[in-house]
Design an enzyme around this catalytic site. Structure first.
Site, PDB file in Angstrom:
ATOM      1  N   ARG A  42       5.607   2.373  -6.991  1.00  0.00           N
ATOM      2  CA  ARG A  42       5.447   1.964  -5.706  1.00  0.00           C
ATOM      3  C   ARG A  42       4.356   0.920  -5.105  1.00  0.00           C
ATOM      4  O   ARG A  42       3.418   0.956  -5.814  1.00  0.00           O
ATOM      5  CB  ARG A  42       5.539   3.169  -4.455  1.00  0.00           C
ATOM      6  CG  ARG A  42       4.149   4.071  -4.881  1.00  0.00           C
ATOM      7  CD  ARG A  42       2.996   4.055  -3.795  1.00  0.00           C
ATOM      8  NE  ARG A  42       1.931   4.491  -4.269  1.00  0.00           N
ATOM      9  CZ  ARG A  42       0.841   3.752  -4.897  1.00  0.00           C
ATOM     10  NH1 ARG A  42       0.986   2.620  -5.151  1.00  0.00           N
ATOM     11  NH2 ARG A  42      -0.163   4.598  -5.145  1.00  0.00           N
ATOM     12  N   GLU A  48      -3.413   3.811   3.657  1.00  0.00           N
ATOM     13  CA  GLU A  48      -4.266   4.145   2.138  1.00  0.00           C
ATOM     14  C   GLU A  48      -5.184   5.480   2.645  1.00  0.00           C
ATOM     15  O   GLU A  48      -5.981   5.674   3.557  1.00  0.00           O
ATOM     16  CB  GLU A  48      -4.952   2.826   1.909  1.00  0.00           C
ATOM     17  CG  GLU A  48      -4.894   2.756   0.156  1.00  0.00           C
ATOM     18  CD  GLU A  48      -3.306   2.498  -0.227  1.00  0.00           C
ATOM     19  OE1 GLU A  48      -2.825   3.525  -0.607  1.00  0.00           O
ATOM     20  OE2 GLU A  48      -3.015   1.352   0.074  1.00  0.00           O
ATOM     21  N   HIS A  49      -5.198   6.331   1.466  1.00  0.00           N
ATOM     22  CA  HIS A  49      -5.980   7.363   1.308  1.00  0.00           C
ATOM     23  C   HIS A  49      -5.706   8.271   2.713  1.00  0.00           C
ATOM     24  O   HIS A  49      -6.577   8.870   3.441  1.00  0.00           O
ATOM     25  CB  HIS A  49      -7.357   7.178   1.277  1.00  0.00           C
ATOM     26  CG  HIS A  49      -7.701   6.546  -0.036  1.00  0.00           C
ATOM     27  ND1 HIS A  49      -7.924   7.478  -1.068  1.00  0.00           N
ATOM     28  CD2 HIS A  49      -7.756   5.270  -0.522  1.00  0.00           C
ATOM     29  CE1 HIS A  49      -8.204   6.636  -2.196  1.00  0.00           C
ATOM     30  NE2 HIS A  49      -8.266   5.422  -1.988  1.00  0.00           N
ATOM     31  N   GLY A 143      -2.583   0.691  -9.505  1.00  0.00           N
ATOM     32  CA  GLY A 143      -2.488   1.076  -8.074  1.00  0.00           C
ATOM     33  C   GLY A 143      -1.123   0.943  -7.719  1.00  0.00           C
ATOM     34  O   GLY A 143      -0.638   1.061  -6.442  1.00  0.00           O
ATOM     35  N   SER A 145       1.141   3.243  -9.063  1.00  0.00           N
ATOM     36  CA  SER A 145       1.555   4.497  -9.353  1.00  0.00           C
ATOM     37  C   SER A 145       2.364   4.746 -10.593  1.00  0.00           C
ATOM     38  O   SER A 145       3.393   5.733 -10.741  1.00  0.00           O
ATOM     39  CB  SER A 145       2.535   4.830  -8.370  1.00  0.00           C
ATOM     40  OG  SER A 145       2.869   6.408  -8.042  1.00  0.00           O
ATOM     41  N   SER A 146       1.686   4.305 -11.643  1.00  0.00           N
ATOM     42  CA  SER A 146       2.378   4.488 -12.893  1.00  0.00           C
ATOM     43  C   SER A 146       2.309   6.000 -13.383  1.00  0.00           C
ATOM     44  O   SER A 146       3.325   6.547 -13.981  1.00  0.00           O
ATOM     45  CB  SER A 146       2.004   3.649 -13.930  1.00  0.00           C
ATOM     46  OG  SER A 146       0.362   3.660 -14.361  1.00  0.00           O
ATOM     47  N   ASP A 190       2.980   9.029  -3.736  1.00  0.00           N
ATOM     48  CA  ASP A 190       3.731   8.445  -4.872  1.00  0.00           C
ATOM     49  C   ASP A 190       4.847   9.175  -5.318  1.00  0.00           C
ATOM     50  O   ASP A 190       6.040   8.482  -5.471  1.00  0.00           O
ATOM     51  CB  ASP A 190       2.490   8.438  -6.002  1.00  0.00           C
ATOM     52  CG  ASP A 190       1.076   7.802  -5.490  1.00  0.00           C
ATOM     53  OD1 ASP A 190       1.267   7.353  -4.499  1.00  0.00           O
ATOM     54  OD2 ASP A 190       0.377   7.842  -6.241  1.00  0.00           O
ATOM     55  N   ASN A 233      -8.256   4.156 -13.367  1.00  0.00           N
ATOM     56  CA  ASN A 233      -7.767   5.423 -13.828  1.00  0.00           C
ATOM     57  C   ASN A 233      -8.238   6.437 -12.909  1.00  0.00           C
ATOM     58  O   ASN A 233      -9.257   6.996 -13.123  1.00  0.00           O
ATOM     59  CB  ASN A 233      -7.785   5.709 -15.373  1.00  0.00           C
ATOM     60  CG  ASN A 233      -6.872   6.952 -15.743  1.00  0.00           C
ATOM     61  OD1 ASN A 233      -6.951   7.832 -14.819  1.00  0.00           O
ATOM     62  ND2 ASN A 233      -7.002   7.085 -17.006  1.00  0.00           N
ATOM     63  N   LYS A 234      -7.358   6.976 -11.992  1.00  0.00           N
ATOM     64  CA  LYS A 234      -8.319   7.922 -11.033  1.00  0.00           C
ATOM     65  C   LYS A 234      -8.523   9.267 -11.844  1.00  0.00           C
ATOM     66  O   LYS A 234      -9.186  10.207 -11.264  1.00  0.00           O
ATOM     67  CB  LYS A 234      -7.411   7.948  -9.743  1.00  0.00           C
ATOM     68  CG  LYS A 234      -5.811   8.520  -9.871  1.00  0.00           C
ATOM     69  CD  LYS A 234      -5.364   8.365  -8.524  1.00  0.00           C
ATOM     70  CE  LYS A 234      -4.143   9.188  -8.291  1.00  0.00           C
ATOM     71  NZ  LYS A 234      -3.048   8.371  -9.250  1.00  0.00           N
TER      72      LYS A 234
END
Ligand code: GLA
Length: 465
Positions: A42, A48-49, A143, A145-146, A190, A233-234
């Site tokens: 997406r 955001e956030h 960013g 959303s993989s 997501d 990578n979050k």
């Protein structure tokens, strides 16, 4: 209204990507896949956030997706392979408890989050055996959303393999919850858009209860995604969870300062709901009740108590000593306002709709950069480049600290915009150029390139031959 993910008839011969995936599956396992589960990535247009604070967001699904080719058996194991040789094989027993290692966020752990989520939700004692070949076209750590798409794809595949029937909303909720096994406290945007998306329309996603509303984007604009070339990578750092924690702490401190019983309050939206006031008023209360200087752990311990702090902090934020509560809550309440304005401008149209939408996107970026501090120098540079190249608005999208920007451009300027950004941003750093040239035009995987126009794509599907 359709509530289950659609089951489609796949014409493999007409789809180069599915054909390649089918061949890879057959080469690996020596049999044909029984079905394909696909979940899109997406791009978040605005908001955001704020999903984990309980506020509505406005994303659209993109063409890029994760697809798993799957066969089902009684072998008692789940075998995972990936078409990208960078990602190694993995297999796990269906009878053992599925273990997800937070300290090593490998690709297959995201898949296993989805498997475990369905297993637990449906109370499946012994999962069906599966062989899966996974193919992703969403650039990782960008960013877009993989990782959530991988979780959603796995959840959908597990549902189908175990003959369960779940609605899109249920699937989205399960997958949002189970992604937390990997250690990130994401908010659900997501997974929701991955399941609820429909071709041709962006969605306003609202939470508690989860629901989506079509948002028709202006016909004369396109949205362009550009990758900054900085990977984020979050699950591999505490940036993301620290923001979630700061928002929870802000909720507690603000709630207390306003005389509310803050025991059950964990989201900034709950303070607004309790008070029954406008977002404007919430912004005023933040000014009045919170201080701009960082809150120290000592100050928070004194005001909230150790017990409360323990319920709020996560494993990877335990050792943080300073928290920015004023800045984070100003961002959240302001961003929540911008989402609603964006939706209402899309609805009402009007002569200056495009410039209003563009301004909202750019304000959102400024707030992410200055108040939420989730941008980075390269992203700021990219957003500026996009604005100088003719975008009406531009902002970071997704978690931030790297990854992509999304820009709104009038349809007639799209070509010249792409050219200008390609020439101005990518040659500055050889690593960006490498990324931009990774996939030559005409390549079936062209969509992996780092600068492209994106239109709202459809949500997750199961396909059978
Ligand atoms: C990540 C999370 C989402 C959302 C965004 C930021 O993508 O998974 O839930 O919080 O960051 O808007």
């Amino acid at each position: 209204m359709e509530t289950n993910p659609p089951k489609l008839k796949a014409v493999i011969a007409a789809d180069a990507r599915l054909q390649k995936l089918k061949t890879a599956f057959e080469n690996k396992y020596g049999e044909c896949p029984a079905f394909y589960a696909s979940a899109p990535g997406r791009v978040n247009l605005i908001g955001e956030h704020i999903d984990y604070c309980g506020y509505a967001v406005l994303p659209m699904a993109i063409e890029q997706s994760i697809i798993a080719a799957v066969s089902v058996n009684q072998s008692g194991s789940i075998e995972l392979a990936n078409t990208d040789p960078l990602y190694r094989d993995y297999s796990v027993s269906c009878t053992a408890d599925i273990h997800i290692d937070r300290d090593n966020p490998h690709w297959f752990y995201y898949f296993l989050c989805g498997v475990k989520g369905i297993q637990e939700h449906c109370g499946i004692r012994e999962l069906a055996g599966m062989r899966c070949m996974v193919d992703g076209s969403i650039p990782a750590s960008s960013g877009l959303s993989s990782s959530s798409a991988l979780v959603c794809c796995a959840g959908l595949a597990t549902m189908e393999a175990n003959h369960k029937m779940l609605s899109k909303v249920e699937l989205a909720e399960i997958c949002a919850k189970c992604e937390r096994y990997i250690g990130t406290e994401g908010g659900g945007m997501d997974q929701s858009i991955s399941f609820l998306a429909e071709k041709g329309t962006a969605k306003l996603i609202q939470f508690n209860p989860l629901r989506s509303t079509d948002v028709r984007l202006p016909d004369d604009a396109v949205f362009v995604i550009s990758n900054s070339g900085v990977a984020m990578n979050k699950a591999a750092s505490n940036h993301f969870n620290l923001r979630v924690v700061e928002c929870r702490l802000a909720t507690k401190v603000l709630g207390k300062a306003l005389g509310l019983d803050s025991t059950g309050l964990m989201k900034l939206s709950q303070v607004q709901t309790e008070l029954q006031v406008s977002l404007e008023e919430m912004l005023r209360l933040v000014e009045e009740k919170l201080h701009p200087e960082a809150y120290s752990l000592e100050e928070l311990t004194q005001s909230l108590g150790t017990e409360v702090l323990e319920t709020v902090l996560t494993e990877n934020t335990m050792h943080v000593s300073l928290f920015q509560l004023y800045q984070r809550s100003r961002h959240v309440y302001g961003e929540a306002q911008r989402v609603l304005r964006f939706q209402s401008v899309c609805e009402s149209g009007g002569a200056d709709a495009l410039s209003q939408l563009g301004a909202l996107m750019s304000q959102s970026h400024a707030s992410c950069r200055d108040l939420y501090e989730c941008s980075c120098p390269e992203l700021d540079r990219l957003v500026d480049t996009c604005l100088q190249s003719g975008a009406l608005g531009s902002r970071l999208t997704g978690a931030g600290w790297g990854g992509c920007a999304v820009s709104m451009v009038t349809r007639d300027k799209a070509e010249s915009f792409l050219r200008a950004v390609r020439e101005a941003y990518y040659p500055e750093d050889p690593r960006r150029t490498a990324l931009e040239q990774q996939r030559p035009l005409g390549d079936p995987l062209e969509q992996q390139r780092s600068l492209f126009v994106s239109a709202p794509a459809r949500g997750a599907t199961i396909s059978v031959e």
